[in-house]
Design a protein around this motif. Structure first.
Motif, mmCIF file in Angstrom:
data_model
loop_
_atom_site.group_PDB
_atom_site.id
_atom_site.type_symbol
_atom_site.label_atom_id
_atom_site.label_comp_id
_atom_site.label_asym_id
_atom_site.label_seq_id
_atom_site.Cartn_x
_atom_site.Cartn_y
_atom_site.Cartn_z
ATOM 1 N N LEU A 243 0.815 -1.327 -0.008
ATOM 2 C CA LEU A 243 0.073 -0.085 -0.169
ATOM 3 C C LEU A 243 0.777 1.290 0.024
ATOM 4 C CD1 LEU A 243 -3.075 1.048 0.261
ATOM 5 C CD2 LEU A 243 -2.379 1.360 2.788
ATOM 6 N N ILE A 244 1.885 1.248 0.933
ATOM 7 C CA ILE A 244 2.733 2.437 0.934
ATOM 8 C C ILE A 244 3.722 2.665 -0.351
ATOM 9 C CG2 ILE A 244 4.804 3.585 2.159
ATOM 10 C CD1 ILE A 244 2.093 3.598 3.658
ATOM 11 N N ALA A 245 3.951 1.354 -0.816
ATOM 12 C CA ALA A 245 4.661 1.623 -2.297
ATOM 13 C C ALA A 245 3.737 2.288 -3.420
ATOM 14 C CB ALA A 245 5.358 0.225 -2.770
ATOM 15 N N VAL A 246 2.670 1.969 -3.505
ATOM 16 C CA VAL A 246 1.546 2.057 -4.474
ATOM 17 C C VAL A 246 1.238 3.573 -4.154
ATOM 18 C CG1 VAL A 246 -0.632 1.920 -5.329
ATOM 19 C CG2 VAL A 246 0.744 0.058 -4.730
ATOM 20 N N LEU A 247 0.981 3.964 -2.939
ATOM 21 C CA LEU A 247 0.783 5.431 -2.544
ATOM 22 C C LEU A 247 1.910 6.420 -2.908
ATOM 23 C CD1 LEU A 247 -1.264 5.168 0.626
ATOM 24 C CD2 LEU A 247 -1.913 5.758 -1.449
ATOM 25 N N ALA A 248 3.337 5.879 -2.830
ATOM 26 C CA ALA A 248 4.400 6.478 -2.972
ATOM 27 C C ALA A 248 4.278 7.031 -4.644
ATOM 28 C CB ALA A 248 5.574 5.900 -2.384
ATOM 29 N N GLY A 249 3.875 6.014 -5.242
ATOM 30 C CA GLY A 249 3.554 6.370 -6.765
ATOM 31 C C GLY A 249 2.573 7.417 -6.730
ATOM 32 N N PHE A 250 1.657 7.404 -6.029
ATOM 33 C CA PHE A 250 0.701 8.637 -6.086
ATOM 34 C C PHE A 250 0.922 9.966 -5.543
ATOM 35 C CE2 PHE A 250 -2.453 5.049 -6.349
ATOM 36 C CZ PHE A 250 -3.140 5.651 -7.709
ATOM 37 N N ILE A 251 2.393 10.096 -5.078
ATOM 38 C CA ILE A 251 2.912 11.094 -4.682
ATOM 39 C C ILE A 251 3.937 11.474 -6.153
ATOM 40 C CG2 ILE A 251 4.619 12.292 -3.014
ATOM 41 C CD1 ILE A 251 3.415 10.260 -0.908
ATOM 42 N N ILE A 252 4.668 10.725 -6.147
ATOM 43 C CA ILE A 252 5.778 11.016 -7.106
ATOM 44 C C ILE A 252 5.253 11.407 -8.532
ATOM 45 C CG2 ILE A 252 7.847 10.184 -8.193
ATOM 46 C CD1 ILE A 252 8.311 10.164 -5.473
ATOM 47 N N PHE A 253 4.392 10.362 -9.067
ATOM 48 C CA PHE A 253 4.283 10.832 -10.583
ATOM 49 C C PHE A 253 3.541 11.889 -10.881
ATOM 50 C CE2 PHE A 253 5.154 6.286 -10.619
ATOM 51 C CZ PHE A 253 6.138 6.173 -11.337
ATOM 52 N N PRO A 254 2.179 12.270 -9.741
ATOM 53 C CA PRO A 254 1.761 13.401 -10.272
ATOM 54 C C PRO A 254 2.701 14.773 -10.104
ATOM 55 C CG PRO A 254 0.427 12.246 -8.753
ATOM 56 C CD PRO A 254 1.585 11.510 -8.724
ATOM 57 N N ILE A 255 3.738 14.577 -9.132
ATOM 58 C CA ILE A 255 4.579 15.709 -8.829
ATOM 59 C C ILE A 255 5.434 15.886 -10.302
ATOM 60 C CG2 ILE A 255 6.602 16.661 -7.636
ATOM 61 C CD1 ILE A 255 5.320 15.641 -5.079
ATOM 62 N N VAL A 256 6.039 14.579 -10.608
ATOM 63 C CA VAL A 256 6.821 14.524 -11.887
ATOM 64 C C VAL A 256 6.134 15.201 -13.036
ATOM 65 C CG1 VAL A 256 8.151 13.101 -13.355
ATOM 66 C CG2 VAL A 256 8.628 12.927 -10.753
ATOM 67 N N PHE A 257 4.877 14.702 -13.191
ATOM 68 C CA PHE A 257 4.321 15.034 -14.566
ATOM 69 C C PHE A 257 3.836 16.648 -14.511
ATOM 70 C CE2 PHE A 257 4.383 10.816 -15.719
ATOM 71 C CZ PHE A 257 4.537 10.743 -16.949
ATOM 72 N N SER A 258 3.274 17.084 -13.383
ATOM 73 C CA SER A 258 2.863 18.192 -13.206
ATOM 74 C C SER A 258 4.036 19.202 -13.596
ATOM 75 C CB SER A 258 2.527 18.602 -11.497
ATOM 76 O OG SER A 258 2.063 19.868 -11.422
ATOM 77 N N PHE A 259 5.443 19.024 -13.139
ATOM 78 C CA PHE A 259 6.438 19.877 -13.447
ATOM 79 C C PHE A 259 7.215 19.268 -14.830
ATOM 80 C CE2 PHE A 259 5.030 21.172 -9.335
ATOM 81 C CZ PHE A 259 5.455 22.142 -9.394
ATOM 82 N N GLY A 260 6.607 18.501 -15.541
ATOM 83 C CA GLY A 260 7.076 18.120 -16.976
ATOM 84 C C GLY A 260 8.464 17.694 -16.743
ATOM 85 N N ILE A 261 8.624 16.820 -15.941
ATOM 86 C CA ILE A 261 10.216 15.834 -15.763
ATOM 87 C C ILE A 261 10.049 14.463 -16.327
ATOM 88 C CG2 ILE A 261 11.912 15.316 -14.217
ATOM 89 C CD1 ILE A 261 11.606 18.079 -13.594
ATOM 90 N N ASN A 262 10.839 13.789 -16.855
ATOM 91 C CA ASN A 262 11.082 12.520 -17.296
ATOM 92 C C ASN A 262 10.747 11.651 -16.061
ATOM 93 O OD1 ASN A 262 11.431 10.067 -18.268
ATOM 94 N ND2 ASN A 262 13.592 10.585 -19.027
ATOM 95 N N PRO A 263 9.757 10.763 -16.106
ATOM 96 C CA PRO A 263 9.702 9.944 -14.844
ATOM 97 C C PRO A 263 10.660 8.772 -14.559
ATOM 98 C CG PRO A 263 8.001 9.188 -16.586
ATOM 99 C CD PRO A 263 8.743 10.679 -17.254
ATOM 100 N N ALA A 264 11.397 8.568 -15.751
ATOM 101 C CA ALA A 264 12.524 7.594 -15.599
ATOM 102 C C ALA A 264 13.974 8.330 -15.432
ATOM 103 C CB ALA A 264 12.657 6.850 -16.884
ATOM 104 N N THR A 265 13.729 9.299 -14.198
ATOM 105 C CA THR A 265 15.339 9.915 -14.130
ATOM 106 C C THR A 265 15.893 8.999 -13.203
ATOM 107 O OG1 THR A 265 13.783 11.110 -12.579
ATOM 108 C CG2 THR A 265 14.907 12.367 -14.383
ATOM 109 N N GLY A 266 15.652 7.779 -12.493
ATOM 110 C CA GLY A 266 16.280 6.968 -11.909
ATOM 111 C C GLY A 266 16.628 7.427 -10.271
ATOM 112 N N PRO A 267 17.691 6.746 -9.877
ATOM 113 C CA PRO A 267 17.858 7.254 -8.263
ATOM 114 C C PRO A 267 18.037 8.565 -7.895
ATOM 115 C CG PRO A 267 19.482 5.492 -9.264
ATOM 116 C CD PRO A 267 18.843 6.031 -10.503
ATOM 117 N N GLN A 268 18.665 9.444 -8.796
ATOM 118 C CA GLN A 268 18.552 10.940 -8.296
ATOM 119 C C GLN A 268 17.209 11.424 -8.035
ATOM 120 O OE1 GLN A 268 19.765 10.454 -11.585
ATOM 121 N NE2 GLN A 268 19.673 12.232 -12.663
#
Ligand code: PFF
Length: 426
Positions: A243-268
Motif C-alpha cells: 500500500l505504501i509503495a503504491v501510494l508513493a507512486g501517487f505522490i511521485i508521478f503527479p509531482i513529476v508530470f505536473s512539472f514536466g520531468i521525465n519519470p525515468a530519472t532513476g535514483p537521483q
C-alpha cells in the motif's frame, strides 16, 4: 529469559522493517524506468507467489527455533550455520550504506525547513558524515533499549505517523495541475512489456528488497514471537508495505508530470530532482520537509531491523549482553559505512567506475541479497522436515497453508533467485 513482542508490536515492527527507502524512493523510479502500470501487475504477482511463501518460512523458522539467524540455522543443521553468518554479513553490509542515505534524509528534512538544498553542495560538507553518525547513534540507542521497550515502542509511534504523512503528501500531489497525466502514466499498463522477462525479474528483486526478505531479518524478528498467526501477520505486513509503495507512486508521478520531468530519472529522483520541483510549489518547503521526514521514518525503522540481526546474533551465539552487542555492531557499521558516507564528496573515490556507495548498493543490494536469499532458502528447505515447517506455519492459523508451499520454497523460488543472480552477473 527471551523477550517477546506484543501481537501488534510484532506486526508494526515487521511493517517498519519492510517499509523504507525501497518503497518510497526505489519503487517509484523502478516503475518509471519500466514503463509504468505493467510493472505494477508484475510486482503484485511477485509478492503473492514469491514474497508470501518466503515471509511465512522466515517467520516460522524464527518462531520455532527461537534464535538469531545463525542460531536457528545451526539448530536445523550444524553445517548451515555458515549461511547464517553470511546472512549477517550481507545484512550489515546493506545497513552500512543504507544508513548513509538515511542520514541524508534526516539532513534534508531538517534543512528543508530553512533553505533550498543542492545535492553537490550538501555532499561536499561534513554533514553527510555527521548525519550518518547521528542516525547510527539513534538506532543503536533504540536497539540497545530492547525489543519491547525499544523497537516496539518506537514503531508504535512512528508507523502511524508515517501513514499520516503519506496521506498528506498524496492529497497535495493529486491536487497539483496536470496530476492526472502522472496517474495515467502510473496506472496504464503497457501490455507489451509484460512479455519482457527482465521486467518480471526486476519485480521479484524489488519484492525481495522491499519485504526485507532473504537476510534473516524476519527470522530474527520471528524469534521474539510467542504465539502468532503467521499467515495472517504476513498478509498484513505485505498489504501494508505494498500500500505504501503504491501510494508513493501517487505522490511521485503527479509531482513529476505536473512539472514536466521525465519519470525515468532513476535514483537521483529523490535527492536531486524533487527538491528542485518543491522549490516551485506553493508551501514547497513545508511539503519537502514532510517528504524527507517520511523517507527518514521509513528508513530508520528498516535500519533498526538490520541492526537487530547483528545484535541478536552476538547475544545468542556469543552470550553477550545487549549493551555490548549493540556497541560492537555500532563500531562495525561506523567503519564499514565511512567510505559510503564520503561518497560524492571531495574525498570520494570510485570502484569499477562507481562511487563507493553506488558500488555497495549494486554489490549488496542487487547481487549479494539475492545470493543470500538463494542459499538461505535452499539451506533451510534442504534440511528441514516439511511437516515440521508446515506445522509451525499453521499452528495458530485457522486457514491452513497447503503442502505445495514446500516444493514452491524448495525448487521454484531458488530457481527464480538463481536466474536473478545470473542476470545481475551478466
Ligand atoms: N525493506 C527495506 C526497504 O524497502 O527499504 C530495507 C531493506 C532491509 C532491504 C533489509 C533489504 C534488506 F535486506
Amino acid at each position: 529469559m527471551r523477550e517477546h513482542w506484543s501481537k501488534l508490536g510484532f506486526i508494526l515492527a515487521s511493517i517498519g522493517s519492510a517499509i523504507g527507502l525501497g518503497n518510497i524512493w526505489r519503487f517509484p523510479y523502478i516503475v518509471g524506468e519500466n514503463g509504468g502500470g505493467a510493472f505494477l501487475i508484475a510486482y503484485f504477482t511477485a509478492i503473492i507467489i514469491f514474497g508470501f511463501p518466503l515471509m511465512i518460512m522466515e517467520f516460522a523458522i524464527g518462531e520455532k527455533f527461537k534464535g538469531s539467524v545463525v542460531t536457528s540455522l545451526k539448530k536445523i543443521h550444524p553445517k548451515i550455520k555458515y549461511i547464517g553468518y553470511f546472512a549477517v554479513f550481507v545484512c550489515l553490509g546493506i545497513l552500512s550504506y543504507y544508513l548513509v542515505i538515511t542520514g541524508w534524509t534526516l539532513a534534508y528534512s531538517v534543512f528543508s525547513i530553512f533553505t533550498q538544498i543542492d545535492f553537490t553542495v550538501f555532499t561536499n560538507t561534513l554533514y553527510p558524515i555527521a548525519m550518518f553518525f547521528i542516525t547510527l547513534l539513534i538506532i543503536t540507542f533504540i536497539v540497545r533499549t530492547g525489543i519491547k521497550k525499544g523497537i516496539e515502542r518506537v514503531c508504535d509511534v512512528l508507523l502511524p505517523t508515517l501513514f499520516i504523512l503519506v496521506i498528506l503528501l498524496v492529497v497535495k500531489a493529486l491536487t497539483l495541475p496536470n496530476a492526472i497525466e502522472g496517474i495515467r502514466f502510473y496506472l496504464t499498463p503497457n501490455i507489451s512489456s509484460l512479455s519482457n522477462p527482465s521486467m518480471w525479474l526486476m519485480a521479484i528483486a524489488q519484492a525481495l528488497f522491499s519485504l526485507s526478505l532473504g537476510t534473516g531479518i524476519l527470522i530474527t524478528y520471528g524469534s521474539y514471537l510467542k504465539k502468532t498467526n503467521i499467515p495472517k501477520s504476513s498478509i498484513i505486513v505485505i498489504i501494508s508495505d505494498t500500500l505504501i509503495a503504491v501510494l508513493a507512486g501517487f505522490i511521485i508521478f503527479p509531482i513529476v508530470f505536473s512539472f514536466g520531468i521525465n519519470p525515468a530519472t532513476g535514483p537521483q529522483l529523490a535527492f536531486i530532482t524533487l527538491p528542485k520541483i518543491f522549490s516551485f510549489m506553493a508551501f514547497g518547503n513545508f511539503f519537502q520537509t514532510i517528504f524527507f521526514l517520511l523517507l527518514f521514518i521509513g528508513a530508520l525503522t528498516s535500519a533498526i531491523s538490520m541492526m537487530e540481526v547483528g545484535t541478536t546474533t552476538l547475544i545468542d551465539e556469543f552470550r553477550l549482553n545487549r549493551k555490548k552487542a549493540t556497541l560492537i555492531v555500532l563500531g562495525i557499521i561506523f567503519i564499514a559505512g565511512l567510505p559510503s558516507a564520503l561518497s560524492y564528496s571531495g574525498f570520494s573515490f570510485t570502484v569499477f567506475g562507481k562511487t563507493f556507495l553506488d558500488m555497495m548498493d549494486h554489490l549488496f543490494g542487487d547481487i549479494l541479497l539475492p545470493v543470500c536469499a538463494l542459499v538461505i532458502t535452499t539451506g533451510i528447505m534442504w534440511f528441514i522436515k516439511p511437516k515440521e515447517l508446515l506445522n509451525e506455519i499453521n499452528k495458530n492459523s485457522k486457514i491452513k497453508i497447503p503442502g505445495f508451499i514446500v516444493p514452491v520454497l524448495k525448487y521454484f523460488i531458488p530457481a527464480l533467485l538463481l536466474i536473478i543472480v545470473l542476470m545481475e552477473l551478466v
